[in-house]
Design an enzyme around this catalytic site. Structure first.
Site, PDB file in Angstrom:
ATOM      1  N   TYR A  47       0.794  -1.233   0.000  1.00 22.12           N
ATOM      2  CA  TYR A  47       0.000   0.000   0.000  1.00 22.12           C
ATOM      3  C   TYR A  47       0.831   1.292   0.000  1.00 22.12           C
ATOM      4  O   TYR A  47       0.263   2.378   0.050  1.00 22.12           O
ATOM      5  CB  TYR A  47      -0.954   0.007   1.202  1.00 22.12           C
ATOM      6  CG  TYR A  47      -1.944  -1.139   1.181  1.00 22.12           C
ATOM      7  CD1 TYR A  47      -2.858  -1.268   0.136  1.00 22.12           C
ATOM      8  CD2 TYR A  47      -1.967  -2.108   2.187  1.00 22.12           C
ATOM      9  CE1 TYR A  47      -3.763  -2.313   0.100  1.00 22.12           C
ATOM     10  CE2 TYR A  47      -2.866  -3.157   2.162  1.00 22.12           C
ATOM     11  CZ  TYR A  47      -3.768  -3.265   1.118  1.00 22.12           C
ATOM     12  OH  TYR A  47      -4.661  -4.298   1.082  1.00 22.12           O
ATOM     13  N   HIS A  76      -8.306   2.233  -5.941  1.00 15.24           N
ATOM     14  CA  HIS A  76      -7.593   1.273  -5.094  1.00 15.24           C
ATOM     15  C   HIS A  76      -6.102   1.502  -5.244  1.00 15.24           C
ATOM     16  O   HIS A  76      -5.601   1.669  -6.372  1.00 15.24           O
ATOM     17  CB  HIS A  76      -7.930  -0.165  -5.485  1.00 15.24           C
ATOM     18  CG  HIS A  76      -9.377  -0.462  -5.280  1.00 15.24           C
ATOM     19  ND1 HIS A  76      -9.915  -0.668  -4.032  1.00 15.24           N
ATOM     20  CD2 HIS A  76     -10.408  -0.512  -6.154  1.00 15.24           C
ATOM     21  CE1 HIS A  76     -11.209  -0.854  -4.150  1.00 15.24           C
ATOM     22  NE2 HIS A  76     -11.543  -0.758  -5.426  1.00 15.24           N
TER      23      HIS A  76
HETATM   24  O1  CA2 Z   1      -5.854  -1.437  -2.695  1.00 17.46           O
HETATM   25  C1  CA2 Z   1      -6.715  -0.821  -2.032  1.00 17.46           C
HETATM   26  O2  CA2 Z   1      -6.744   0.413  -1.957  1.00 17.46           O
HETATM   27  C2  CA2 Z   1      -7.750  -1.617  -1.222  1.00 17.46           C
HETATM   28  O3  CA2 Z   1      -8.985  -0.916  -1.285  1.00 17.46           O
HETATM   29  C3  CA2 Z   1      -7.233  -1.673   0.200  1.00 17.46           C
HETATM   30  C4  CA2 Z   1      -8.084  -2.538   1.129  1.00 17.46           C
HETATM   31  C5  CA2 Z   1      -8.317  -3.916   0.499  1.00 17.46           C
HETATM   32  O4  CA2 Z   1      -9.220  -4.662   1.315  1.00 17.46           O
HETATM   33  C6  CA2 Z   1      -8.871  -3.819  -0.892  1.00 17.46           C
HETATM   34  O5  CA2 Z   1      -9.003  -5.134  -1.421  1.00 17.46           O
HETATM   35  C7  CA2 Z   1      -7.960  -3.013  -1.799  1.00 17.46           C
HETATM   36  C8  CA2 Z   1      -7.394  -2.741   2.475  1.00 17.46           C
HETATM   37  C9  CA2 Z   1      -6.956  -1.482   3.145  1.00 17.46           C
HETATM   38  C10 CA2 Z   1      -6.047  -1.877   4.259  1.00 17.46           C
HETATM   39  O6  CA2 Z   1      -5.083  -0.893   4.387  1.00 17.46           O
HETATM   40  C11 CA2 Z   1      -4.012  -1.184   5.166  1.00 17.46           C
HETATM   41  C12 CA2 Z   1      -2.990  -0.279   5.145  1.00 17.46           C
HETATM   42  C13 CA2 Z   1      -1.857  -0.499   5.885  1.00 17.46           C
HETATM   43  C14 CA2 Z   1      -1.774  -1.617   6.689  1.00 17.46           C
HETATM   44  C15 CA2 Z   1      -2.804  -2.524   6.723  1.00 17.46           C
HETATM   45  C16 CA2 Z   1      -3.933  -2.311   5.968  1.00 17.46           C
END
Ligand code: CA2
Length: 146
Positions: A22, A100
């Site tokens: 991310y 995303h």
């Molecule tokens: O890729 C993306 O932006 C998502 O929307 C992020 C979501 C995921 O469930 C989608 O499938 C794709 C998850 C966000 C979690 O963000 C975190 C950031 C740092 C550490 C842990 C989780």
């Protein structure tokens, strides 16, 4: 022009964990850059992040009363589960771009389907924080052309 930026569950953790997936920027840093970019184009941004489905839905409804012209949404994990969030996006009838950070189509099969995509004007996936900027440009163009 006013645009609402919605970030869903766990996106408040950005920059603290999983930087390989991310990126290393925090949500606050991403939103600050986006805000500066928008201001330079004469666009006002409103932000909202929540880990709660109902709070996200309520904020989307509020966008109508606030006079927002469009929405950029990263629905997080609710992308793949929430018919209620999709109904909210569809219900307010504001042009919406889905963003995303990661490429959801190159990840686990359960991330390949989005309930939001059919009610969005487009989806940007896999370009990290740049995706919000691309979404902003696309949404401004769509609003101006409408
Ligand atoms: O890729 C993306 O932006 C998502 O929307 C992020 C979501 C995921 O469930 C989608 O499938 C794709 C998850 C966000 C979690 O963000 C975190 C950031 C740092 C550490 C842990 C989780």
């Amino acid at each position: 022009m006013k645009i609402l930026i919605i970030n869903g569950p766990n996106l408040n953790l950005l920059g603290t964990r999983e930087p390989d997936v991310y990126g290393s920027e925090t949500l606050a840093q991403i939103m600050k850059s986006l805000s500066e970019e928008a201001a330079a184009k004469g666009v006002v941004l409103d932000y909202f992040q929540s880990n709660t489905e109902g709070a996200l839905i309520d904020r989307i409804h509020q966008a109508m009363q606030d006079g927002c012209h469009g929405i950029i949404i990263n629905p997080g994990g609710y992308t793949h589960t929430s018919i209620a969030l999709r109904d909210a996006v569809s219900g307010v009838n504001l042009p919406t771009v889905e963003v995303h950070l990661s490429n959801i189509h190159a990840r686990e099969p359960f991330r390949h389907h989005s309930y939001i995509a059919p009610v969005a004007i487009g989806q940007i996936s896999g370009f990290g924080a740049l995706g919000y900027s691309l979404a902003l440009r696309a949404l401004i163009k769509a609003i101006k052309e409408d």
